[in-house]
Design an enzyme around this catalytic site. Structure first.
Site, PDB file in Angstrom:
ATOM      1  N   ARG A   1       0.668  -1.303   0.059  1.00 18.23           N
ATOM      2  CA  ARG A   1      -0.031   0.005   0.146  1.00 18.23           C
ATOM      3  C   ARG A   1       0.897   1.270   0.195  1.00 18.23           C
ATOM      4  O   ARG A   1       0.794   2.241   0.644  1.00 18.23           O
ATOM      5  CB  ARG A   1      -0.854   0.046   1.301  1.00 18.23           C
ATOM      6  CG  ARG A   1      -1.920  -1.137   1.391  1.00 18.23           C
ATOM      7  CD  ARG A   1      -3.062  -1.019   0.143  1.00 18.23           C
ATOM      8  NE  ARG A   1      -4.006  -2.138   0.221  1.00 18.23           N
ATOM      9  CZ  ARG A   1      -3.854  -3.155  -0.092  1.00 18.23           C
ATOM     10  NH1 ARG A   1      -3.017  -3.722  -0.872  1.00 18.23           N
ATOM     11  NH2 ARG A   1      -5.149  -4.032  -0.226  1.00 18.23           N
TER      12      ARG A   1
ATOM     13  N   SER B   1     -10.993  -1.141   2.604  1.00 19.31           N
ATOM     14  CA  SER B   1     -10.424  -1.188   4.088  1.00 19.31           C
ATOM     15  C   SER B   1     -10.209   0.145   4.612  1.00 19.31           C
ATOM     16  O   SER B   1      -9.410   1.268   3.812  1.00 19.31           O
ATOM     17  CB  SER B   1      -9.046  -1.832   3.812  1.00 19.31           C
ATOM     18  OG  SER B   1      -9.284  -3.149   3.335  1.00 19.31           O
TER      19      SER B   1
ATOM     20  N   GLU C   1      -5.715   3.664   5.702  1.00 20.20           N
ATOM     21  CA  GLU C   1      -5.194   3.612   4.160  1.00 20.20           C
ATOM     22  C   GLU C   1      -5.780   4.763   3.401  1.00 20.20           C
ATOM     23  O   GLU C   1      -4.711   5.203   2.562  1.00 20.20           O
ATOM     24  CB  GLU C   1      -5.617   2.248   3.557  1.00 20.20           C
ATOM     25  CG  GLU C   1      -5.621   2.056   2.195  1.00 20.20           C
ATOM     26  CD  GLU C   1      -6.072   0.619   1.767  1.00 20.20           C
ATOM     27  OE1 GLU C   1      -5.960  -0.271   1.973  1.00 20.20           O
ATOM     28  OE2 GLU C   1      -7.162   1.163   0.716  1.00 20.20           O
TER      29      GLU C   1
HETATM   30  P1  FAD Z   1      -8.915   8.029  -5.605  1.00 21.68           P
HETATM   31  O1  FAD Z   1      -9.575   7.454  -4.377  1.00 21.68           O
HETATM   32  O2  FAD Z   1      -9.633   9.037  -6.322  1.00 21.68           O
HETATM   33  O3  FAD Z   1      -7.385   8.588  -5.200  1.00 21.68           O
HETATM   34  C1  FAD Z   1      -6.790   7.733  -4.187  1.00 21.68           C
HETATM   35  C2  FAD Z   1      -5.358   8.546  -4.002  1.00 21.68           C
HETATM   36  O4  FAD Z   1      -4.492   8.367  -5.373  1.00 21.68           O
HETATM   37  C3  FAD Z   1      -5.224  10.063  -3.539  1.00 21.68           C
HETATM   38  O5  FAD Z   1      -4.201  10.333  -2.944  1.00 21.68           O
HETATM   39  C4  FAD Z   1      -5.356  10.574  -5.063  1.00 21.68           C
HETATM   40  O6  FAD Z   1      -4.958  11.849  -4.886  1.00 21.68           O
HETATM   41  C5  FAD Z   1      -4.363   9.613  -5.569  1.00 21.68           C
HETATM   42  N1  FAD Z   1      -4.568   9.689  -7.117  1.00 21.68           N
HETATM   43  C6  FAD Z   1      -5.553   9.072  -7.937  1.00 21.68           C
HETATM   44  N2  FAD Z   1      -5.104   9.389  -9.117  1.00 21.68           N
HETATM   45  C7  FAD Z   1      -4.166   9.925  -9.305  1.00 21.68           C
HETATM   46  C8  FAD Z   1      -3.212   9.981 -10.435  1.00 21.68           C
HETATM   47  N3  FAD Z   1      -3.684   9.979 -11.608  1.00 21.68           N
HETATM   48  N4  FAD Z   1      -2.008  10.794 -10.204  1.00 21.68           N
HETATM   49  C9  FAD Z   1      -1.490  10.820  -9.019  1.00 21.68           C
HETATM   50  N5  FAD Z   1      -2.193  10.531  -7.794  1.00 21.68           N
HETATM   51  C10 FAD Z   1      -3.461  10.052  -8.072  1.00 21.68           C
HETATM   52  N6  FAD Z   1      -7.753  -1.175  -2.776  1.00 21.68           N
HETATM   53  C11 FAD Z   1      -6.706  -2.200  -2.870  1.00 21.68           C
HETATM   54  O7  FAD Z   1      -5.390  -2.048  -2.973  1.00 21.68           O
HETATM   55  N7  FAD Z   1      -7.137  -3.652  -2.906  1.00 21.68           N
HETATM   56  C12 FAD Z   1      -8.480  -3.601  -2.657  1.00 21.68           C
HETATM   57  O8  FAD Z   1      -8.901  -4.915  -2.810  1.00 21.68           O
HETATM   58  C13 FAD Z   1      -9.292  -2.748  -2.574  1.00 21.68           C
HETATM   59  N8  FAD Z   1     -10.544  -2.859  -2.518  1.00 21.68           N
HETATM   60  C14 FAD Z   1     -11.556  -1.886  -2.204  1.00 21.68           C
HETATM   61  C15 FAD Z   1     -12.814  -2.140  -2.260  1.00 21.68           C
HETATM   62  C16 FAD Z   1     -13.822  -1.174  -2.139  1.00 21.68           C
HETATM   63  C17 FAD Z   1     -15.352  -1.537  -2.109  1.00 21.68           C
HETATM   64  C18 FAD Z   1     -13.322   0.317  -2.147  1.00 21.68           C
HETATM   65  C19 FAD Z   1     -14.336   1.374  -1.991  1.00 21.68           C
HETATM   66  C20 FAD Z   1     -12.033   0.481  -2.148  1.00 21.68           C
HETATM   67  C21 FAD Z   1     -11.221  -0.425  -2.413  1.00 21.68           C
HETATM   68  N9  FAD Z   1      -9.758  -0.145  -2.509  1.00 21.68           N
HETATM   69  C22 FAD Z   1      -9.052  -1.266  -2.845  1.00 21.68           C
HETATM   70  C23 FAD Z   1      -9.316   0.990  -2.618  1.00 21.68           C
HETATM   71  C24 FAD Z   1      -9.176   1.746  -3.954  1.00 21.68           C
HETATM   72  O9  FAD Z   1     -10.050   0.957  -4.889  1.00 21.68           O
HETATM   73  C25 FAD Z   1      -7.879   1.925  -4.651  1.00 21.68           C
HETATM   74  O10 FAD Z   1      -6.984   2.420  -3.757  1.00 21.68           O
HETATM   75  C26 FAD Z   1      -8.175   2.713  -5.863  1.00 21.68           C
HETATM   76  O11 FAD Z   1      -6.726   2.377  -6.607  1.00 21.68           O
HETATM   77  C27 FAD Z   1      -8.345   4.121  -5.687  1.00 21.68           C
HETATM   78  O12 FAD Z   1      -8.742   4.371  -7.171  1.00 21.68           O
HETATM   79  P2  FAD Z   1      -9.370   5.724  -7.312  1.00 21.68           P
HETATM   80  O13 FAD Z   1      -9.394   6.149  -8.728  1.00 21.68           O
HETATM   81  O14 FAD Z   1     -10.665   5.915  -6.864  1.00 21.68           O
HETATM   82  O15 FAD Z   1      -8.470   6.788  -6.611  1.00 21.68           O
HETATM   83  N1  EPU Z   2     -11.888 -10.744   9.416  1.00 23.18           N
HETATM   84  C1  EPU Z   2     -12.350 -10.694  10.949  1.00 23.18           C
HETATM   85  N2  EPU Z   2     -13.319  -9.807  10.948  1.00 23.18           N
HETATM   86  C2  EPU Z   2     -14.079  -9.275   9.713  1.00 23.18           C
HETATM   87  C3  EPU Z   2     -13.415  -9.568   8.633  1.00 23.18           C
HETATM   88  C4  EPU Z   2     -12.430 -10.437   8.647  1.00 23.18           C
HETATM   89  O1  EPU Z   2     -11.956 -11.048  11.806  1.00 23.18           O
HETATM   90  O2  EPU Z   2     -15.057  -8.484   9.975  1.00 23.18           O
HETATM   91  C5  EPU Z   2     -10.662 -11.495   9.521  1.00 23.18           C
HETATM   92  C6  EPU Z   2     -11.079 -12.831   8.446  1.00 23.18           C
HETATM   93  O3  EPU Z   2     -11.256 -14.008   9.165  1.00 23.18           O
HETATM   94  C7  EPU Z   2      -9.616 -13.040   7.930  1.00 23.18           C
HETATM   95  C8  EPU Z   2      -8.791 -11.776   8.004  1.00 23.18           C
HETATM   96  O4  EPU Z   2      -9.621 -10.999   9.016  1.00 23.18           O
HETATM   97  O5  EPU Z   2      -8.833 -14.158   8.361  1.00 23.18           O
HETATM   98  C9  EPU Z   2      -8.680 -11.106   6.542  1.00 23.18           C
HETATM   99  O6  EPU Z   2      -9.903 -10.777   6.030  1.00 23.18           O
HETATM  100  P1  EPU Z   2      -9.926 -10.416   4.330  1.00 23.18           P
HETATM  101  O7  EPU Z   2      -9.400 -11.851   3.737  1.00 23.18           O
HETATM  102  O8  EPU Z   2     -11.183 -10.034   4.221  1.00 23.18           O
HETATM  103  O9  EPU Z   2      -8.796  -9.603   4.089  1.00 23.18           O
HETATM  104  P2  EPU Z   2      -8.266  -8.324   4.799  1.00 23.18           P
HETATM  105  O10 EPU Z   2      -7.057  -8.438   5.261  1.00 23.18           O
HETATM  106  O11 EPU Z   2      -9.246  -7.512   5.756  1.00 23.18           O
HETATM  107  C10 EPU Z   2      -7.152  -7.111   2.730  1.00 23.18           C
HETATM  108  C11 EPU Z   2      -6.845  -5.860   1.790  1.00 23.18           C
HETATM  109  C12 EPU Z   2      -8.048  -5.658   0.973  1.00 23.18           C
HETATM  110  C13 EPU Z   2      -8.186  -7.015  -0.060  1.00 23.18           C
HETATM  111  C14 EPU Z   2      -8.336  -8.280   0.592  1.00 23.18           C
HETATM  112  C15 EPU Z   2      -8.237  -9.647  -0.171  1.00 23.18           C
HETATM  113  C16 EPU Z   2      -5.688  -4.407   3.377  1.00 23.18           C
HETATM  114  C17 EPU Z   2      -5.842  -3.246   4.085  1.00 23.18           C
HETATM  115  N3  EPU Z   2      -6.730  -4.956   2.855  1.00 23.18           N
HETATM  116  O12 EPU Z   2      -8.116  -7.195   3.502  1.00 23.18           O
HETATM  117  O13 EPU Z   2      -8.025  -4.591   0.427  1.00 23.18           O
HETATM  118  O14 EPU Z   2      -9.318  -6.798  -0.840  1.00 23.18           O
HETATM  119  O15 EPU Z   2      -7.108  -8.324   1.830  1.00 23.18           O
HETATM  120  O16 EPU Z   2      -6.666  -9.548  -0.642  1.00 23.18           O
HETATM  121  O17 EPU Z   2      -4.441  -4.695   3.118  1.00 23.18           O
HETATM  122  C18 EPU Z   2      -8.390  -2.254   0.475  1.00 23.18           C
HETATM  123  O18 EPU Z   2      -7.240  -2.182   0.491  1.00 23.18           O
HETATM  124  O19 EPU Z   2      -9.371  -1.271   0.438  1.00 23.18           O
HETATM  125  C19 EPU Z   2      -9.064  -3.684   0.504  1.00 23.18           C
HETATM  126  C20 EPU Z   2     -10.368  -3.881   0.566  1.00 23.18           C
END
Ligand code: FAD
Ligand code: EPU
Length: 355
Positions: free
Chosen positions: A167, A240, A337
């Site tokens: 991240r 997250s 995050e």
């Molecule tokens: P924004 O939210 O608009 O921006 C995020 C940051 O990036 C800000 O600091 C912004 O200034 C900067 N930024 C954006 N675009 C640019 C650019 N072109 N140049 C320079 N800086 C820029 N993230 C994960 O890593 N793994 C996941 O599994 C994951 N799951 C998610 C699930 C949900 C339901 C949600 C809502 C979010 C999740 N995220 C996850 C976080 C998010 O999807 C990512 O961080 C994504 O890359 C953000 O994209 P965005 O275009 O919305 O960026």
């Molecule tokens: N868990 C709990 N309580 C909950 C949910 C989960 O105890 O309410 C426990 C589960 O039992 C599991 C562990 O937490 O053992 C991990 O959960 P999960 O697999 O959902 O993954 P996470 O660590 O919570 C991370 C990323 C996610 C990404 C998933 C899958 C971060 C901060 N988050 O979540 O990214 O999608 O793994 O790889 O690293 C994001 O960055 O926004 C994001 C959604």
């Protein structure tokens, strides 16, 4: 006609997935890299605070943005080099990330399948080095093209220069400097699938797939994600809210001895461990908690939600209390995050305690 549009005092509520109200002093929708250069030729804009906003899925507006918000609309997507075994794909910043994943799979390229359905734009993908289900985007990034505000021109940064981490990247550490305009990804046509993350094999089996290919994996991941995470189209959230904390081997051993159920994974090469922030928060009883319209998802303890009318400041206040309670109970500091805008970032709990 210039390649950008400017709006003063622009509302941002529809431009962030928490759906919190905020305004930008100035908003520029930019349609080309040339438009970016034109925009920064205006002396006044050179000194304004600049926020690049993609789909707003990883930001929390705790206040208004006093400067310029930049939204990049350029969305060219193409294969620029093809060796047969692999191809170099170039995608501009405004392409939707999941559209890119689908497009690459449709062209017989693999690698991005575990990153299916992550919200947001291609331009944001390198910022925090998006990752999910055992894969991070840095594994495929050949180079990132970015406008360097210090130099006033577009640079091409190779993978090593981007300094990717969990991240993390150079872009995240210097947000005022870099504006990502395009990303180049080298994607193979064949590669062993990554199926080890908990639940992936089970999902494929439930789909009736016995010989999975990359598109099956993307479908399995999409199904798991849809079940596990609240949908921002239905309830405001940014995924997250905290990073999974990385702690030293000593700390991990102490915590595992006291809490054998705490999920922990090896992180890096020096014996560090990554702990499950969701588990730590869940154990403090926060899952499903609600204060007005700010709350913690009942589906996933790591996801803060806006039930409707919460402000960013209310969500941030709740996040601070959660971080403090985890620190008090486990001695582990949580770090947000999403990028928090219009307020001080969450201080380390020890600093709160020392204050
Ligand atoms: P924004 O939210 O608009 O921006 C995020 C940051 O990036 C800000 O600091 C912004 O200034 C900067 N930024 C954006 N675009 C640019 C650019 N072109 N140049 C320079 N800086 C820029 N993230 C994960 O890593 N793994 C996941 O599994 C994951 N799951 C998610 C699930 C949900 C339901 C949600 C809502 C979010 C999740 N995220 C996850 C976080 C998010 O999807 C990512 O961080 C994504 O890359 C953000 O994209 P965005 O275009 O919305 O960026
Ligand atoms: N868990 C709990 N309580 C909950 C949910 C989960 O105890 O309410 C426990 C589960 O039992 C599991 C562990 O937490 O053992 C991990 O959960 P999960 O697999 O959902 O993954 P996470 O660590 O919570 C991370 C990323 C996610 C990404 C998933 C899958 C971060 C901060 N988050 O979540 O990214 O999608 O793994 O790889 O690293 C994001 O960055 O926004 C994001 C959604």
């Amino acid at each position: 006609m210039s390649d950008f549009t400017l709006i003063e005092d622009a509302p941002l509520v529809a431009r962030n997935t928490f759906r919190v109200p905020a305004r930008a002093a100035l908003l520029a929708d930019v349609r080309s890299a040339q438009g970016l250069t034109e925009l920064f030729a205006f002396p006044r804009l050179k000194t304004l605070p600049v926020l690049v906003l993609g789909e707003g899925s990883n930001v929390l507006f705790a206040g208004d943005w006093p400067g310029l918000v930049l939204s990049l609309a350029m969305a060219d997507l193409r294969i620029v080099e093809d060796s047969g075994d692999a191809a170099l794909v170039r995608a501009e910043a405004g392409v939707n990330w999941n559209d890119l994943v689908g497009w690459t799979l449709g062209h017989g390229l693999c690698g991005l399948e575990n990153l299916a359905l992550i919200p947001g734009t291609v331009g944001a993908a390198p910022i925090q080095n998006i990752g999910a289900y055992g894969v991070e985007v840095r594994e495929f990034i050949e180079a990132v093209e970015a406008f360097d505000r210090l130099a006033g021109r577009i640079e091409r940064l190779d993978n090593a220069t981007c300094a990717f981490g969990y991240r993390d990247s150079i872009f995240k550490r210097e947000p005022e400097r870099w504006i990502v305009t395009a990303v180049e990804l080298r994607l193979p046509r064949e590669r062993p699938l990554k199926l080890d993350y908990a639940g992936v094999r089970e999902e494929l089996a439930a789909m009736g797939v016995t010989a999975p290919r990359a598109p099956h994996v993307a479908e399995a991941i999409a199904r798991i994600r849809t079940r596990k995470l609240p949908n921002p189209a239905l309830i405001g959230n940014a995924g997250s809210f905290f990073k999974n904390p990385v702690v030293s081997a000593d700390v991990a051993e102490r915590l595992k001895a006291e809490h054998p159920a705490l999920p922990a994974w090896p992180a890096g090469s020096d014996g560090d461990s990554k702990l499950s922030a969701a588990w730590l928060i869940d154990s403090c009883g926060w899952r499903g908690h609600r204060e007005g319209d700010a709350g913690v998802s009942a589906q996933h303890a790591l996801v803060l939600v806006n039930h409707g009318q919460a402000s960013g400041a209310q969500i941030l206040a709740l996040a601070r209390r959660i971080a403090q309670s985890v620190y008090d109970r486990f001695g582990v500091a949580l770090e947000a995050e999403p990028r928090i805008l219009g307020a001080q970032p969450i201080p380390k709990p020890r600093e709160i305690l020392d204050a």
